[in-house]
Design an enzyme around this catalytic site. Structure first.
Site, mmCIF file in Angstrom:
data_model
loop_
_atom_site.group_PDB
_atom_site.id
_atom_site.type_symbol
_atom_site.label_atom_id
_atom_site.label_comp_id
_atom_site.label_asym_id
_atom_site.label_seq_id
_atom_site.Cartn_x
_atom_site.Cartn_y
_atom_site.Cartn_z
ATOM 1 N N HIS A 57 0.842 -1.041 0.054
ATOM 2 C CA HIS A 57 0.080 -0.125 0.046
ATOM 3 C C HIS A 57 0.896 1.404 -0.107
ATOM 4 O O HIS A 57 0.327 2.351 0.509
ATOM 5 C CB HIS A 57 -1.068 0.046 1.060
ATOM 6 C CG HIS A 57 -2.228 0.751 0.874
ATOM 7 N ND1 HIS A 57 -2.940 0.750 -0.325
ATOM 8 C CD2 HIS A 57 -2.915 1.559 1.591
ATOM 9 C CE1 HIS A 57 -3.953 1.596 -0.349
ATOM 10 N NE2 HIS A 57 -4.192 2.113 0.814
ATOM 11 N N GLU A 64 -8.809 -2.938 2.234
ATOM 12 C CA GLU A 64 -8.530 -2.414 3.344
ATOM 13 C C GLU A 64 -9.453 -2.751 4.704
ATOM 14 O O GLU A 64 -10.418 -1.720 4.587
ATOM 15 C CB GLU A 64 -8.014 -0.856 2.959
ATOM 16 C CG GLU A 64 -6.923 -0.608 1.805
ATOM 17 C CD GLU A 64 -6.666 0.671 1.345
ATOM 18 O OE1 GLU A 64 -6.478 1.347 2.353
ATOM 19 O OE2 GLU A 64 -7.193 1.231 0.458
ATOM 20 N N SER A 66 -2.826 5.190 10.304
ATOM 21 C CA SER A 66 -1.963 6.156 9.595
ATOM 22 C C SER A 66 -0.484 6.050 10.398
ATOM 23 O O SER A 66 -0.541 5.997 11.602
ATOM 24 C CB SER A 66 -2.481 7.577 9.646
ATOM 25 O OG SER A 66 -1.685 8.436 9.463
ATOM 26 N N TYR A 77 -12.317 -0.384 0.676
ATOM 27 C CA TYR A 77 -12.474 -0.511 2.328
ATOM 28 C C TYR A 77 -13.444 -1.534 2.543
ATOM 29 O O TYR A 77 -14.546 -1.737 2.084
ATOM 30 C CB TYR A 77 -12.467 0.899 2.799
ATOM 31 C CG TYR A 77 -11.251 1.779 2.619
ATOM 32 C CD1 TYR A 77 -10.705 1.906 3.882
ATOM 33 C CD2 TYR A 77 -10.685 2.290 1.467
ATOM 34 C CE1 TYR A 77 -9.226 2.473 3.866
ATOM 35 C CE2 TYR A 77 -9.754 3.005 1.382
ATOM 36 C CZ TYR A 77 -9.261 3.113 2.634
ATOM 37 O OH TYR A 77 -7.666 3.889 2.484
#
Length: 776
Positions: free
Chosen positions: A125, A536, A347, A579
């Site tokens: 990713h 994801e 993140s 997602y």
């Protein structure tokens, strides 16, 4: 005769050191029940003109290399049984059409040994790799359609890495270990996470997964030959404005781990160095460190002025590549992959999200600044330097992996097996259990994206007036949407409360905009189960899937599974469908919920189908293959302008130095940077796969030859390419070397390799070098 004695002594010393290391690092197993093989190959692709995949930012176009991208593969086989293949890509995600074509090639070479059932391909990713290699329209709009070079680089690289792994198959053992890494990821959508049931949240200490799971591969003869690990953090340390190809934090961690091992192999010092967690100081181990007089070095450097550009062979850059010089012909190279898992809401920008204008934290619920999303950005640990942030998050993963690697003691034992199925997620019936023992049947929906998708995230904000957490939509953007496709009431109701911005699952012109048929796969190696998912998963969605599969396995009654069971999710695998959130997170409609394509019951659909797969696996039952996904390769369109020709000013040659180092330049390690600019040509003319566009060379004083010490696969060396104007046939390459503390004192120069295209299509290779300079 003296050389032969030296070789004999070196060989004996190597075997003794290897044996000592094996005894220290986990033991020798002469009766291994597996065959293991690892491989690695360059997949960097076009380093110019191609839009990068991940941020959907049309202005983010590749113009050089931070460090190279690779496909890393392991194969595990029982000698008389089944085998599984896992490929980790330094790419944004795996691609359905890439896998289909890889499998075609493998079948042509190996027959039915490797198929879509037992080959899993996962992406790390990174948002800093070339795009244009997926087959659905929505994922190639910003790359101006399909990019054949990106696609071919991936297919070729994956195939070659699997071939390497296949040819390296030898008896060996696999060890597994896991541990907590606390400072490499934060939740970027905490308001959505908080919408999950409090009782469920109370079972977990953190709002992101902190666990890293690592496999250590030990060859019976050679000792450790690789490691693969899974840890959740986004590949977004590099920002949406970066234009250099990069493996981001996970690619950096792989580079650190592989260089660390190679350094220790070269130095033959396992007993002390092997437990060090320092970033590798590779160069000092292959170049002797001469403490010469500074003035003598300056005088020596003055004899070597810049070399004008000259023709080169196609293999010149490959032959000078640093890591080919480190590789031992009789020993497999060490392969270390840092794989992606349920990173959907995780993140790497661990300092938090702040407003660019005020410096204050962004709004908690919507990640906005004054109601606008464009100013809200997450900050990495090296803020404001994204390269430093990439290095730091990569280093943290590397150090955790190294600790797990050195302490791994639990051995994988038992069956190697797999199950695979294609599922149509556009119309899947999902049975939801209810508390009273009854059940309710619901459906997933044809793919659609919500308004909050366009708001982006704190890792890469969107544009205009979109915001996260928007469950209403906007009249103006509805009018814009309706020009493309107006969703009907059934579709709107199915996706509620998501307001539909793009009805991608029902858009088929000029061909399908989004996938409907997805690949679900389980790979088993003993007590380890790898769940390959084409998307994801958020933190809590991943936890629910792992828990459901683990419960199914434990309740199967299979005696092979009476002990510890390890379940990991391999994210962005075998295709891409954006997602997957929990039902509760979906209600909040932040970016991840708006990007959950198949409606609020998407996760429940995954759990249902994976429970079926895991049951068939442990009971040794076959599964129906499901509907075959489409092959849209022949329908692909591309609007990327081809390279017509390359030129230089009259009297100049490709490879000429146009901005050289100053005379008598002396630089210090750890502080200084040197920059050289060359006449160049478009990197798309030749990708220099398994080669390099840039090189730092050190003068060997004994015989006055130049030895390669850094190339464009090193984080300290940056290759930048540019044109004076967008459609100009002239271009230049800028090579920047940030001199690391580990560099040896001595005389150096910078060299550039490239390939220029003539008007009628023929390509010729060239090279050029700077004047020499001194490093102290």
């Amino acid at each position: 005769m003296e050389l032969s004695l030296v070789r004999l002594w070196t060989t004996c010393f190597f075997y003794i050191s290897t044996l000592l290391f094996l005894l220290i690092g986990g033991g020798v197993y002469s009766h291994s029940e597996y065959l293991i093989g690892l491989g690695s190959y360059d997949i960097t692709g076009p380093a110019a003109d191609v839009n990068m995949m991940g941020y959907a930012n049309m202005e983010q176009v590749a113009s050089g290399i931070h460090f190279r991208l690779r496909a890393r593969t392991f194969i595990v086989s029982q000698p008389q049984g089944k085998r599984v293949v896992f490929v980790n890509l330094d790419a944004c995600m795996a691609s359905q059409i890439v896998k289909l074509k890889v499998i075609e090639r493998l079948k042509a070479r190996y027959g039915d040994l490797y198929t879509e059932k037992n080959v899993g391909i996962s992406g790390i990713h990174t948002h800093a790799g070339p795009g244009g290699y997926l087959q659905y329209v929505i994922y190639i709009v910003t790359s101006l359609g399909f990019v054949r070079q990106s696609f071919d680089a991936l297919v070729d690289g994956i195939e070659n890495s699997i071939i390497q792994a296949h040819e390296n198959l030898r008896p060996g053992s696999i060890f597994i270990n896991n541990g907590e890494l606390l400072d490499a990821g934060v939740n970027r959508s905490p308001s959505a996470y908080l919408n999950n049931p409090s009782g469920e949240r109370s079972k977990h200490k953190y709002d992101v997964d902190k666990e890293m799971t690592l496999l250590k591969f030990v060859d019976d003869q050679w000792g450790p030959v690789g490691s693969f690990n899974w840890f959740a953090t986004h590949g977004t340390s590099m920002s949406r404005s970066n234009s250099l190809i990069s493996g981001d934090n996970k690619g950096a961690a792989s580079r650190f781990m592989e260089d660390w091992f190679e350094q220790n192999t070269v130095e033959r010092s396992y007993s002390e160095e092997f437990i060090s967690d320092e970033i590798p100081r590779r160069v000092s181990s292959i170049i002797e460190n001469h403490q010469d007089n500074h003035q003598e070095l300056l005088e020596l450097a003055s004899y070597f002025e810049s070399q004008p550009g000259k023709p080169a062979t196609r293999i010149s850059s490959s032959a000078r590549r640093v890591r080919s010089a480190l590789r031992k012909a009789d020993m497999p190279g060490f392969v270390s992959a840092f794989c992606q898992t349920n990173c959907g809401d995780v993140s790497p920008n661990v300092l938090g999200a702040f407003c660019l204008d005020t410096g204050l934290p962004c709004d908690f619920n919507h990640s906005t600044c004054g109601g606008k999303n464009e100013m809200c950005y997450g900050r990495g640990p090296g803020y404001p330097d994204e390269f430093e942030s990439t290095c730091i998050i990569g280093e943290r993963q590397f150090k955790m992996a190294l600790e797990l690697f050195n302490k791994a003691s639990e051995q994988l034992e038992g069956k190697v097996d797999y199950r695979h199925v294609y599922v149509d997620f556009s119309q899947l019936n999902v049975t939801l259990p209810e508390k009273d023992g009854k059940s309710e049947v619901v459906k997933t929906c044809p793919a659609a994206m919500g308004f909050a998708f366009a708001a982006g995230t704190t890792d890469g904000p969107g544009a205009f007036d979109f915001t996260q957490g928007d469950d209403k939509g906007n009249p103006f953007w509805r009018l814009v949407r309706n020009v493309l496709k107006t969703p009907d009431k059934k579709q709107i109701d199915c996706h509620y409360p998501k307001p539909i911005l793009l009805d991608t699952g029902e858009m088929t012109k000029p061909y399908d905009w989004a996938p409907s048929i997805l690949s679900l796969q389980i790979l088993r190696i003993g007590q380890l189960f790898i769940l390959s998912v084409p998307g994801e998963f958020t933190t809590m969605a991943g936890r629910r899937l792992r828990d459901a599969v683990k419960t199914q396995l434990k309740n199967s009654g299979n005696k092979d599974l009476s002990g510890e069971i390890h379940v990991v999710i391999a994210g962005l695998a075998n295709g891409y469908s954006q997602y997957v959130t929990t039902f509760e997170e979906y209600q909040v409609q932040r970016y991840e919920g708006a990007s959950t394509l198949y409606g609020p019951h998407t996760l429940s659909g995954y759990i249902q189908e994976f429970k079926k797969l895991s049951k068939s696996l442990v009971l040794d039952m076959p599964v129906q293959p499901g509907p075959q996904p489409p092959d849209l390769l022949d329908k692909q369109l591309s609007f990327l302008t081809p390279v017509m020709m390359d030129t230089t000013p009259d009297g100049d040659s490709f490879g000429d130095v146009i901005s050289d180092v100053p005379k008598n330049l002396s630089l210090k390690r750890g502080n200084d940077q040197v920059t050289v600019v060359f006449r160049s040509a478009c990197p798309r003319n030749d990708l220099l796969t398994e080669g390099t566009f840039a090189l730092v060379e050190k003068l060997e004083q004994k015989d006055k030859t130049w030895t390669p010490v850094y190339d464009d696969d090193d984080l300290c060396l940056r290759f930048k390419w540019s044109r004076p104007k967008k459609l100009s046939s002239r271009s230049q390459a800028t090579v920047e070397w940030r001199i690391p503390e580990s560099a040896s004192p001595g005389v150096y120069r910078i060299t550039h390799f490239g390939a220029a295209k003539k008007l009628f299509g023929s390509v010729h290779h060239f090279t050029g070098s700077s004047s020499a300079f001194v490093v102290t």
